[in-house]
Enzyme design. Structure first.
Site, PDB file in Angstrom:
ATOM      1  N   SER A 107      -0.868  45.463 -57.288  1.00 32.24           N
ATOM      2  CA  SER A 107      -1.805  44.409 -56.928  1.00 32.24           C
ATOM      3  C   SER A 107      -2.460  44.685 -55.575  1.00 32.24           C
ATOM      4  O   SER A 107      -1.825  45.208 -54.655  1.00 32.24           O
ATOM      5  CB  SER A 107      -1.073  43.065 -56.868  1.00 32.24           C
ATOM      6  OG  SER A 107      -1.915  42.045 -56.367  1.00 32.24           O
ATOM      7  N   LYS A 253      -8.865  43.328 -67.014  1.00 24.72           N
ATOM      8  CA  LYS A 253      -7.736  42.472 -67.360  1.00 24.72           C
ATOM      9  C   LYS A 253      -8.177  41.012 -67.426  1.00 24.72           C
ATOM     10  O   LYS A 253      -8.830  40.516 -66.512  1.00 24.72           O
ATOM     11  CB  LYS A 253      -6.616  42.625 -66.328  1.00 24.72           C
ATOM     12  CG  LYS A 253      -5.358  41.827 -66.603  1.00 24.72           C
ATOM     13  CD  LYS A 253      -4.304  42.115 -65.539  1.00 24.72           C
ATOM     14  CE  LYS A 253      -3.019  41.350 -65.813  1.00 24.72           C
ATOM     15  NZ  LYS A 253      -3.185  39.893 -65.706  1.00 24.72           N
ATOM     16  N   HIS A 277      -3.597  35.552 -67.704  1.00 20.76           N
ATOM     17  CA  HIS A 277      -2.992  35.579 -66.371  1.00 20.76           C
ATOM     18  C   HIS A 277      -1.602  34.948 -66.371  1.00 20.76           C
ATOM     19  O   HIS A 277      -1.209  34.244 -65.448  1.00 20.76           O
ATOM     20  CB  HIS A 277      -3.880  34.891 -65.336  1.00 20.76           C
ATOM     21  CG  HIS A 277      -3.772  35.504 -63.965  1.00 20.76           C
ATOM     22  ND1 HIS A 277      -4.602  36.509 -63.541  1.00 20.76           N
ATOM     23  CD2 HIS A 277      -2.932  35.267 -62.936  1.00 20.76           C
ATOM     24  CE1 HIS A 277      -4.283  36.858 -62.300  1.00 20.76           C
ATOM     25  NE2 HIS A 277      -3.267  36.121 -61.916  1.00 20.76           N
TER      26      HIS A 277
END
Length: 415
Positions: A107, A253, A277
């Site tokens: 991330s 994504k 998510h």
């Protein structure tokens, strides 16, 4: 206590016992009433298997590739922010993934620098949000490229939902003396977690070093989060721009609709992850596995399709692959393993998934994950969600994001 655990559910129980309440709360939180996070897991229980009683036996091959990276099984590490459940954070996760032969997703809100993570696992994809100016986005891309990232993951499936019916976890901006005193009642009752940090010689790091730009200091997690919230969301031309700037594969994504999947193809991405998510986006969005078949059919091998959301068992992985995913990405499961036992705990979770995949392949009498198909799965009527299906036309204009050739959109449940 034996450090080994046999299920991801046991890893979660151990994480809950070990972590301060607010830290554990951040790992399990979903948005609003939690309808989507519940459906992500419940949907897998609605799917069944159609096993054979005889057929090929022997060693089963779980290997696959994702965006050119060889994986020992169809599982990747999904990027999650600030992994302060353990002092080694993302580096421990990267080492575990490398030890088990799978790729790492890092991330941009991680607590460890990208250079350290790639040193631990060269098969690392760097995840980015559309955050800040294009110059700042380019600077972060260049840093990832220089560090050796094998690809980008562009995450767009979050709309800043804050409200949670059970209360949002309290995460401090930084850990100074005043904050530590405030959280002392939570941490003192978790002596093993405290001891792990005491042994490491430092306190939890809540900065986001990969978000630093212009030679400035790394922002705190909420500083980075605030910058993201203040950046206007991208359009499809911006997605194309990212693909053009990065001289390698880009995964988008957060896709849940067929029309978005087709726009992603037109924009030039190399892969999409069907995702909501992890239930932290718009509550009421269907489980990712319900949307997967229609999306996989729509792109029809033009790009690679992955799935994330609700994976807790190896059998879940097999169901996702049979319904059209090349691989899955896991999030909460490995974080619970990290909290329970550091790098070894993450490896433990990955071994559990590998064992479950092997057992499902054996029951289905398959010698490879590449042999899985929808005939192996019992899909109940009304299970699938085919959202945004274009009819009467083809493709989309990337500049305007509109259907072309008189295409219109329909929404439906299972066909």
């Amino acid at each position: 206590m034996n450090p080994w655990f046999e299920t991801v559910a046991e890893a979660q129980r151990r994480a809950k016992k070990r972590l301060p309440k607010s830290v554990y709360g951040a790992l399990i939180a979903g948005s609003e009433r939690g309808q989507t996070i519940e459906d992500n897991q419940r949907a897998f229980t609605e799917l069944g298997f159609a096993p054979h009683v005889a057929g090929p036996i022997g060693e089963r091959d779980q290997s696959t590739t994702v965006l050119g990276q060889q994986l020992s099984m169809p599982v990747m590490i999904s990027p999650t922010g600030v992994q302060a459940v353990h002092p080694d954070g993302e580096v421990a996760v990267a080492r575990a993934a490398a030890a088990r032969g799978i790729a790492m997703g890092l991330s941009s809100f991680a607590s460890k620098p990208i250079e350290e993570v790639i040193a631990a696992n060269p098969a690392t994809f760097f995840q980015m949000y559309w955050c800040g100016s294009k110059d700042e986005i380019l600077e972060r891309m260049e840093r990832a490229r220089a560090a050796g990232a094998v690809g980008l993951i562009l995450t767009l499936d979050w709309s800043f939902s804050h409200g949670r019916d059970w209360g949002s976890p309290v995460i401090p901006e930084k850990l100074d003396l005043r904050t530590m005193l405030k959280f002392a009642p939570q941490t003192l009752v978790r002596p093993r977690w405290l001891a792990t940090y005491a042994k490491s010689g430092h306190i939890p790091d809540l900065t986001a070093p990969n978000m630093a730009v212009g030679g400035g200091p790394a922002p705190g997690f909420f500083g980075a989060y605030g910058e993201w919230m203040g950046t206007p969301p991208p359009d499809w031309a911006d997605v194309r721009w990212v693909c053009e700037q990065w001289d390698g594969p880009v995964m988008l994504k957060g896709v849940i609709r067929v029309d978005d999947a087709l726009r992603a193809v037109d924009a030039g991405v190399a892969a999409i992850s069907v995702s909501n998510h992890g239930g932290n986006n718009l509550d009421g969005t269907p489980a990712a596995i319900r949307a997967l078949p229609a999306v996989a059919d729509a792109v029809d091998s033009q790009i690679e399709v992955l799935l994330d959301g609700g994976i807790r068992r190896g059998s879940d992985v097999v169901k996702a692959v049979a319904l059209g995913a090349r691989a899955v990405m896991i999030g909460r499961g490995y974080l619970w393993g990290l909290a329970a036992n550091g790098q070894a705990g993450v490896e433990n979770v990955l071994d559990i998934l590998r064992g479950g995949i092997d057992s499902a392949l054996l029951g289905l009498r398959k010698t490879s994950v590449s042999e899985l198909d929808r005939g192996d799965i019992v899909v109940p009527e009304g299970f699938e969600r085919a959202l945004g299906v274009p009819v009467g036309g083809g493709g989309f204009d990337t500049e305007t994001s509109e259907p072309v050739d008189n295409g219109v959109l329909v929404e439906s449940a299972s066909p």
